[in-house]
Design a protein around this motif. Sequence first.
Motif, PDB file in Angstrom:
ATOM      1  N   SER A  25       0.828  -1.218   0.000  1.00 27.00           N
ATOM      2  CA  SER A  25       0.000   0.000   0.000  1.00 27.00           C
ATOM      3  C   SER A  25       0.858   1.262   0.000  1.00 27.00           C
ATOM      4  CB  SER A  25      -0.950  -0.002   1.201  1.00 27.00           C
ATOM      5  OG  SER A  25      -0.265   0.265   2.414  1.00 27.00           O
TER       6      SER A  25
ATOM      7  N   THR B  69      -5.957  -0.802  -5.632  1.00 28.38           N
ATOM      8  CA  THR B  69      -7.173  -0.938  -4.824  1.00 28.38           C
ATOM      9  C   THR B  69      -7.326  -2.345  -4.240  1.00 28.38           C
ATOM     10  OG1 THR B  69      -8.434  -1.477  -6.809  1.00 28.38           O
ATOM     11  CG2 THR B  69      -8.434   0.839  -6.108  1.00 28.38           C
ATOM     12  N   GLU B  70      -6.512  -3.287  -4.730  1.00 28.28           N
ATOM     13  CA  GLU B  70      -6.471  -4.634  -4.151  1.00 28.28           C
ATOM     14  C   GLU B  70      -5.158  -5.282  -4.542  1.00 28.28           C
ATOM     15  OE1 GLU B  70     -10.082  -5.974  -6.327  1.00 28.28           O
ATOM     16  OE2 GLU B  70      -8.807  -7.552  -7.147  1.00 28.28           O
TER      17      GLU B  70
ATOM     18  N   PRO C 117      -8.813  -6.567  -0.818  1.00 30.60           N
ATOM     19  CA  PRO C 117      -8.882  -5.136  -1.125  1.00 30.60           C
ATOM     20  C   PRO C 117      -7.944  -4.324  -0.226  1.00 30.60           C
ATOM     21  CG  PRO C 117     -11.035  -6.025  -0.460  1.00 30.60           C
ATOM     22  CD  PRO C 117     -10.007  -7.063  -0.161  1.00 30.60           C
TER      23      PRO C 117
ATOM     24  N   PRO D 234      -8.702   2.607   1.834  1.00 28.33           N
ATOM     25  CA  PRO D 234      -7.960   3.871   1.923  1.00 28.33           C
ATOM     26  C   PRO D 234      -7.511   4.188   3.355  1.00 28.33           C
ATOM     27  CG  PRO D 234      -9.932   4.139   0.603  1.00 28.33           C
ATOM     28  CD  PRO D 234     -10.009   2.769   1.195  1.00 28.33           C
TER      29      PRO D 234
ATOM     30  N   TYR E 263     -16.802  -1.919   2.262  1.00 32.47           N
ATOM     31  CA  TYR E 263     -16.198  -3.241   1.995  1.00 32.47           C
ATOM     32  C   TYR E 263     -16.923  -4.364   2.744  1.00 32.47           C
ATOM     33  CZ  TYR E 263     -12.418  -0.404   0.136  1.00 32.47           C
ATOM     34  OH  TYR E 263     -11.694   0.502  -0.592  1.00 32.47           O
TER      35      TYR E 263
END
Length: 216
Positions: free
Chosen positions: A102, A109-110, A127, A130, A146
């Motif tokens: 990340s 996004t995943e 996923p 954010p 999610y």
Amino acid sequence: MTKKQISKQIIEIAKRLYNRNMLAACDGNISYRLSDDEILITPSGRAKAFIDPKEISSISLKGATVAGNPSSERLMHLAIYNKCPKAKVIVHAHPPMAVAWSVAKPALTELPTKCLTELILCVGKIPIVPMAIPGTEDMGSLLNPYLPDNRVMILARHGAVSWGEDLDEAINGMERIEHAATILYHASHLGELSEISDADFEKLLALRADLGPRSI
Ligand SMILES: [Zn+2]
């Protein structure tokens, strides 16, 4: 199981996470839905693998402290319990390789799902939620989109969370996140990440649907 037995099992899970380098210092937290309105959760500011079972705190589903000094990240746990009736156990840790993805790839996004058959079969996808400032309400609200569909998620620039219908499922999900992130890391250093075909992806999704929603 009694509260004491559950508390001991929570600490065992923390030891497994610590031994796999997913918890440094006072990182992470683990919770267990004891009843409709009581959740056991690890305490704030303590190294979870080395606490006494008596230190496990207790909160209501609205977040009120019932006993002890509950984790400052409880809003994330409450968001999951409130949106996922099947959630019985939540594990939050700071798995290094998962978090590194990340940081290095902020637009992702995943995790690259179509690279690994086991990722698709065992959890569907992973996923990347954010970033939220730890301890704030955002930790819960950013997770909401999610839920309840995803049981394993990376929390951008922070950690990861896995929930399950029992202790095994929740810890398996966390191990799955870090294992997939590690394989993908090595693969990306050996060469380009390659993907399976759309046809194979569809077959794997069908198999995953047959297996059900649990993290394996
Ligand atoms: Zn954290």
